[in-house]
Motif scaffolding. Structure first.
Motif, PDB file in Angstrom:
ATOM      1  N   LEU A  49       0.872  -1.169   0.000  1.00 26.91           N
ATOM      2  CA  LEU A  49       0.000   0.000   0.000  1.00 26.91           C
ATOM      3  C   LEU A  49       0.909   1.218   0.000  1.00 26.91           C
ATOM      4  O   LEU A  49       1.784   1.350   0.858  1.00 26.91           O
ATOM      5  N   VAL A  50       0.701   2.111  -0.952  1.00 29.35           N
ATOM      6  CA  VAL A  50       1.544   3.300  -1.086  1.00 29.35           C
ATOM      7  C   VAL A  50       0.669   4.532  -0.908  1.00 29.35           C
ATOM      8  O   VAL A  50      -0.218   4.785  -1.726  1.00 29.35           O
ATOM      9  N   ALA A  51       0.909   5.280   0.170  1.00 26.47           N
ATOM     10  CA  ALA A  51       0.149   6.496   0.452  1.00 26.47           C
ATOM     11  C   ALA A  51       1.072   7.695   0.268  1.00 26.47           C
ATOM     12  O   ALA A  51       2.089   7.816   0.959  1.00 26.47           O
ATOM     13  N   THR A  52       0.725   8.567  -0.670  1.00 21.66           N
ATOM     14  CA  THR A  52       1.540   9.731  -0.992  1.00 21.66           C
ATOM     15  C   THR A  52       0.795  11.000  -0.607  1.00 21.66           C
ATOM     16  O   THR A  52      -0.352  11.205  -1.022  1.00 21.66           O
ATOM     17  N   GLY A  53       1.444  11.832   0.200  1.00 22.69           N
ATOM     18  CA  GLY A  53       0.866  13.105   0.601  1.00 22.69           C
ATOM     19  C   GLY A  53       1.639  14.260   0.022  1.00 22.69           C
ATOM     20  O   GLY A  53       2.357  14.110  -0.978  1.00 22.69           O
ATOM     21  N   LEU A  54       1.514  15.424   0.643  1.00 26.15           N
ATOM     22  CA  LEU A  54       2.181  16.613   0.131  1.00 26.15           C
ATOM     23  C   LEU A  54       3.694  16.501   0.227  1.00 26.15           C
ATOM     24  O   LEU A  54       4.417  16.878  -0.695  1.00 26.15           O
ATOM     25  N   LEU A  55       4.186  15.953   1.337  1.00 24.44           N
ATOM     26  CA  LEU A  55       5.628  15.956   1.580  1.00 24.44           C
ATOM     27  C   LEU A  55       6.274  14.576   1.577  1.00 24.44           C
ATOM     28  O   LEU A  55       7.482  14.475   1.391  1.00 24.44           O
ATOM     29  N   ARG A  56       5.503  13.536   1.795  1.00 23.35           N
ATOM     30  CA  ARG A  56       6.136  12.228   1.936  1.00 23.35           C
ATOM     31  C   ARG A  56       5.313  11.135   1.280  1.00 23.35           C
ATOM     32  O   ARG A  56       4.129  11.304   1.007  1.00 23.35           O
ATOM     33  N   ARG A  57       6.001  10.017   1.054  1.00 26.08           N
ATOM     34  CA  ARG A  57       5.347   8.814   0.529  1.00 26.08           C
ATOM     35  C   ARG A  57       5.616   7.679   1.505  1.00 26.08           C
ATOM     36  O   ARG A  57       6.752   7.422   1.879  1.00 26.08           O
ATOM     37  N   ARG A  58       4.549   7.013   1.933  1.00 25.85           N
ATOM     38  CA  ARG A  58       4.682   5.901   2.880  1.00 25.85           C
ATOM     39  C   ARG A  58       4.328   4.603   2.167  1.00 25.85           C
ATOM     40  O   ARG A  58       3.238   4.450   1.638  1.00 25.85           O
TER      41      ARG A  58
END
Length: 203
Positions: free
Chosen positions: A81-90
């Protein structure tokens, strides 16, 4: 070929979700209108400094929002599962994703409009993805749950970040657990701008 979502190749993705700008504008229409009014007042009454603040406010707000909606995504692949936000990718292995929590939460303060939120947690209770109802559609919540094969824990009633932290302390941020701190971080810059304008106008 869809190149809008950075990260894993699209051919390996089971699901690609993006936030809804229309939902965001609807959820924050009052806030957006207030910022526009502030920018106009700064431009008309603040002189050169006011104009500068108005331009910085408009450019900064629109730039950050545009960057977020170009970058943000939740991608489910066969392995992670790849969650990408404004500053980071988890990136989280699929096998580590064990829990989903569905909670209705107020937008900013307890009396503000409420929206459904979906928190996806790993085996240690850490949040690995969050679909906030202010800019993600409920259909996206359902699609993500189906892709992950999870049945959510549904919290009854309306929950604040502080209340959610009692049962899932690693699901929410420090600012959500400490609403007074969040208010200060928002209010102090606003007061500083107002003081700067007053001092400038009296010179």
């Amino acid at each position: 070929m869809n190149t809008a979502v950075p990260g894993p190749p699209q051919r390996s993705a089971d699901l690609v979700l993006r936030p809804s700008m229309l939902r965001y504008l609807q959820a924050y229409r009052a806030t957006t209108a207030m910022l526009v009014v502030i920018a106009v007042v700064l431009f008309l009454r603040g002189g050169g400094v006011g104009t500068l603040f108005a331009l910085l406010l408009a450019a900064g707000g629109s730039g950050l929002m545009s960057l977020y909606f170009r970058r943000a995504s939740v991608v489910v692949t066969p392995t992670e599962l790849v969650a990408t936000g404004l500053l980071r990718r988890r990136r989280t292995p699929r096998g580590s994703v064990t829990t989903a929590v569905s909670a209705t939460m107020p937008r900013s303060h307890p009396r503000s409009p409420t929206f459904p939120h979906l928190f996806v947690l790993d085996g240690d209770g850490r949040r690995v993805a969050r679909l906030s109802g202010t800019h993600w559609l409920e259909d996206d919540h359902r699609r993500l749950l189906r892709a992950l094969g999870l049945t959510p824990q549904v919290l009854r009633g309306v929950s604040t970040g502080k209340e959610l932290a009692r049962t899932h302390p690693r699901a929410v941020s420090l600012l959500e657990r400490r609403p007074l701190l969040k208010t200060l971080l928002i209010a102090v810059p606003g007061v500083a701008v107002a003081v700067a304008l007053v001092l400038t106008s009296t010179d």
